[in-house]
Design a protein around this motif. Structure first.
Motif, PDB file in Angstrom:
ATOM      1  N   LEU A  44       2.171  30.847 -79.595  1.00 42.83           N
ATOM      2  CA  LEU A  44       1.465  31.837 -80.496  1.00 42.83           C
ATOM      3  C   LEU A  44       2.394  33.568 -80.149  1.00 42.83           C
ATOM      4  O   LEU A  44       2.673  33.451 -80.627  1.00 42.83           O
ATOM      5  CB  LEU A  44       0.042  31.968 -80.187  1.00 42.83           C
ATOM      6  N   ALA A  47       6.002  33.267 -81.530  1.00 44.24           N
ATOM      7  CA  ALA A  47       5.687  33.488 -82.722  1.00 44.24           C
ATOM      8  C   ALA A  47       5.181  34.715 -83.371  1.00 44.24           C
ATOM      9  O   ALA A  47       6.119  35.146 -83.909  1.00 44.24           O
ATOM     10  CB  ALA A  47       4.412  32.704 -83.994  1.00 44.24           C
ATOM     11  N   LEU A  48       4.839  35.475 -82.100  1.00 45.68           N
ATOM     12  CA  LEU A  48       4.215  36.558 -82.945  1.00 45.68           C
ATOM     13  C   LEU A  48       5.711  37.528 -82.594  1.00 45.68           C
ATOM     14  O   LEU A  48       5.449  38.745 -82.931  1.00 45.68           O
ATOM     15  CB  LEU A  48       2.801  37.240 -82.277  1.00 45.68           C
ATOM     16  N   ASP A  51       8.145  37.324 -84.874  1.00 50.61           N
ATOM     17  CA  ASP A  51       7.523  38.175 -86.075  1.00 50.61           C
ATOM     18  C   ASP A  51       7.490  39.148 -85.985  1.00 50.61           C
ATOM     19  O   ASP A  51       8.216  40.547 -87.090  1.00 50.61           O
ATOM     20  CB  ASP A  51       6.090  38.038 -86.430  1.00 50.61           C
ATOM     21  N   ALA A  59       0.041  40.498 -78.135  1.00 53.08           N
ATOM     22  CA  ALA A  59       0.104  39.610 -78.150  1.00 53.08           C
ATOM     23  C   ALA A  59      -1.488  38.871 -77.321  1.00 53.08           C
ATOM     24  O   ALA A  59      -2.710  38.280 -77.839  1.00 53.08           O
ATOM     25  CB  ALA A  59       0.855  38.789 -78.716  1.00 53.08           C
ATOM     26  N   GLU A  63      -4.745  40.239 -79.841  1.00 52.36           N
ATOM     27  CA  GLU A  63      -4.868  38.647 -80.501  1.00 52.36           C
ATOM     28  C   GLU A  63      -5.411  37.703 -79.903  1.00 52.36           C
ATOM     29  O   GLU A  63      -6.465  36.984 -79.979  1.00 52.36           O
ATOM     30  CB  GLU A  63      -3.348  37.796 -81.235  1.00 52.36           C
ATOM     31  N   VAL A 118      -2.813  35.870 -86.098  1.00 50.00           N
ATOM     32  CA  VAL A 118      -3.381  34.975 -85.274  1.00 50.00           C
ATOM     33  C   VAL A 118      -5.102  36.367 -85.238  1.00 50.00           C
ATOM     34  O   VAL A 118      -5.904  34.770 -85.698  1.00 50.00           O
ATOM     35  CB  VAL A 118      -2.983  35.021 -83.779  1.00 50.00           C
ATOM     36  N   SER A 143       4.043  36.993 -91.788  1.00 51.33           N
ATOM     37  CA  SER A 143       4.334  36.660 -90.684  1.00 51.33           C
ATOM     38  C   SER A 143       5.033  35.083 -90.159  1.00 51.33           C
ATOM     39  O   SER A 143       3.595  34.542 -90.480  1.00 51.33           O
ATOM     40  CB  SER A 143       3.235  37.149 -89.592  1.00 51.33           C
ATOM     41  N   ASN A 145       6.653  33.262 -88.590  1.00 52.69           N
ATOM     42  CA  ASN A 145       6.387  32.377 -87.485  1.00 52.69           C
ATOM     43  C   ASN A 145       5.356  31.768 -87.149  1.00 52.69           C
ATOM     44  O   ASN A 145       5.076  30.685 -86.819  1.00 52.69           O
ATOM     45  CB  ASN A 145       6.976  32.749 -86.080  1.00 52.69           C
ATOM     46  N   THR A 146       4.170  32.382 -87.202  1.00 49.44           N
ATOM     47  CA  THR A 146       2.777  32.381 -86.790  1.00 49.44           C
ATOM     48  C   THR A 146       1.804  31.298 -87.809  1.00 49.44           C
ATOM     49  O   THR A 146       1.309  30.364 -87.629  1.00 49.44           O
ATOM     50  CB  THR A 146       2.265  33.463 -86.185  1.00 49.44           C
TER      51      THR A 146
END
Ligand code: NAD
Length: 453
Positions: A44, A47-48, A51, A59, A63, A118, A143, A145-146
């Motif tokens: 995660l 991915a963040l 993005d 993150a 999140e 997320v 976003s 990738n997330t």
């Protein structure tokens, strides 16, 4: 041909089977969600970062940890939240039992935006699962990738008979919304919020709308400029300003502006260094379209701090604008980026007038050493939430409802408020099957004597 029809039919049947209603099933889903967060933290975070260039710390705190806290709170309180709530009775129902039953709505749709992809997808999911619903998640396609992690990994941790992730942009979401849901929870812009509400109205589906707007931040003359600057800079440029509750503009006198500007410059340098572009702690604009829009806003007023940008990296420096006119785009639309205009007002009364002439914001902030000033703003205005002498940290309290009012949305969630949002509050009265003599008084023919009752 509706590409979503088969899955939705399957979820609806799963709900009708009743299996999502038990406490055991709900707890198992929450546990699965907790495991997903635990086992995929790095995925995660990566991915963040891809993005939004989100730092690991941002993150985690904004999140992942917020989702974990919500899961833990729901697991701990599930049986208590699910209990029937007894209510008082009157003389006609004294021998009956009256209570509120929290029952699941059925098939719930949750639509999320890209800025906290997320948090804004999974925190509502906690409430929907705890309340015993079947759920469709529609993450933001921006976003991406997330979105991929949510679509490919999350389902492995939940009962796929009762839960689905559906993908797509405006067109596909529009098609999805033609279907009937029992509840829709939408987070995004007021423009799309209206589309969602109109689609829901066709089926009389209830909605929660978590929207955005322009959040004012009043700074009183009686303040310590460096303390205010530290706090405002931190929560304006967090996630590169792409936060729905970030202050959208500062309202203060020209004298306070002159004291604030050097303090803000100093805070920016302290947080992001002499060259914020090379700071690992400053995010990037999520996409090309959003970057172009923000770059257009840099031409409003006069740049007092920052103003640099680099399209190849979708970088915009932490920027402060002054001498801004109310009619300029930067004061007409939600900024949603690392740009902060300062608008001059003479005193509190003018600030209140400026704020109340506009749509009710999602958040409102007031900074002053004088608590009467903060309280005056709280009394004289309306907003989804209010922060006195601080930024959006109130969001970390699951004991407070989170939501907008008027143009910034309707309904709320977080903690138990989420459970209540995703539960229908059913009014129940269970009477004794006998004792008919006591009921005689209600039946016609009505005598004068009885009417006096
Ligand atoms: P958006 O409204 O463009 O998109 C949100 C979701 O709606 C996405 O999943 C998107 O795919 C879908 N969507 C977009 N256009 C659609 C259409 N025409 N029909 C149906 N669905 C459509 O919002 P965004 O750009 O992702 O996010 C930014 C906005 O969200 C800002 O206004 C911000 O203030 C708001 N926001 C609010 C909160 C809150 O908690 N109140 C939190 C974050 C963001």
């Amino acid at each position: 041909m509706d590409p979503f029809a088969d899955t939705l039919r399957r979820l609806r049947e799963a709900f009708r089977s009743g299996r999502t209603r038990t406490a055991e099933f709900r707890a198992a889903q929450l546990k699965g969600l907790g495991r997903f967060l635990e086992e995929n933290k790095q995925l995660l975070r990566d991915a963040l970062a891809q993005d939004l260039h989100k730092s690991s710390l941002e993150a985690d705190v904004s999140e992942i940890i917020m989702c974990e806290n919500e899961v833990n709170l729901a697991m701990k309180n599930l049986s208590c939240w699910m209990k029937d709530e007894p209510v008082s009775t009157n003389m006609f129902t004294k021998l009956s039992s009256a209570f509120i039953r929290k029952e699941p709505y059925g098939l719930v749709l949750i639509v999320a935006p890209w800025n906290y992809p997320v948090n804004l997808m999974l925190v509502p999911l906690v409430g929907a699962l705890a309340a015993g619903n079947c759920v469709v998640l529609k993450p933001s396609e921006i976003s991406k990738n997330t979105e991929k992690v949510l679509a490919e990994v999350l389902p492995q941790y939940l009962d796929q008979g009762c839960f689905a992730v559906m993908l797509g942009g405006p067109e596909e979401t529009g098609q999805l919304l033609e279907n009937r849901f029992d509840y829709i929870f939408f987070t995004g812009s007021p423009r799309v919020g209206k589309i969602v509400m109109a689609a829901a109205a066709k089926h009389l589906t209830p909605v929660t709308l978590e929207l955005g707007g322009k959040n004012p931040c009043y700074v009183d003359d009686d303040c310590d400029p460096q303390t205010v600057a530290n706090r405002v800079v931190w929560f304006r440029y967090f996630n590169a300003g792409q936060t729905c509750v970030a202050p959208d503009y500062v309202l203060c006198s020209r004298e306070t502006q002159e004291r604030l500007l050097p303090a803000m410059q100093s805070a920016i340098t302290r947080f992001y260094g002499d060259d914020p572009k090379s700071s690992p702690n400053l995010g990037r604009i999520v996409g090309e379209r959003q970057f172009q829009r923000l770059q257009g806003l840099l031409g409003c007023g006069r740049v007092a701090i920052g103003g640099q940008s680099d399209e190849s990296e979708r970088y915009i420096a932490p920027t402060v604008l002054v001498d801004v006119q109310e009619s300029e785009p930067v004061m007409q639309e939600e900024i949603f980026g690392p740009i902060l205009p300062v608008v001059n007002v003479q005193g509190l009364a003018e600030a209140v007038d400026f704020i109340t002439r506009r749509e009710k914001p999602l958040a409102l902030y007031a900074f002053s050493n004088n608590s009467q000033v903060v309280n005056h703003l709280l009394e004289q205005t309306s907003s989804g939430s209010f922060g006195g002498n601080d930024g959006f940290v109130y969001q970390t309290l699951s004991s407070l409802p989170f939501g907008g009012v008027g143009h910034s949305g309707m309904g709320n969630y977080h903690g138990k408020f989420s459970f209540d949002t995703f539960s229908h509050h059913r009014a129940c009265l269970l009477s004794h099957p006998g004792l008919e003599k006591l009921h005689e008084v209600r039946y016609p023919p009505y005598s004068d004597h009885r009417r006096q009752l």
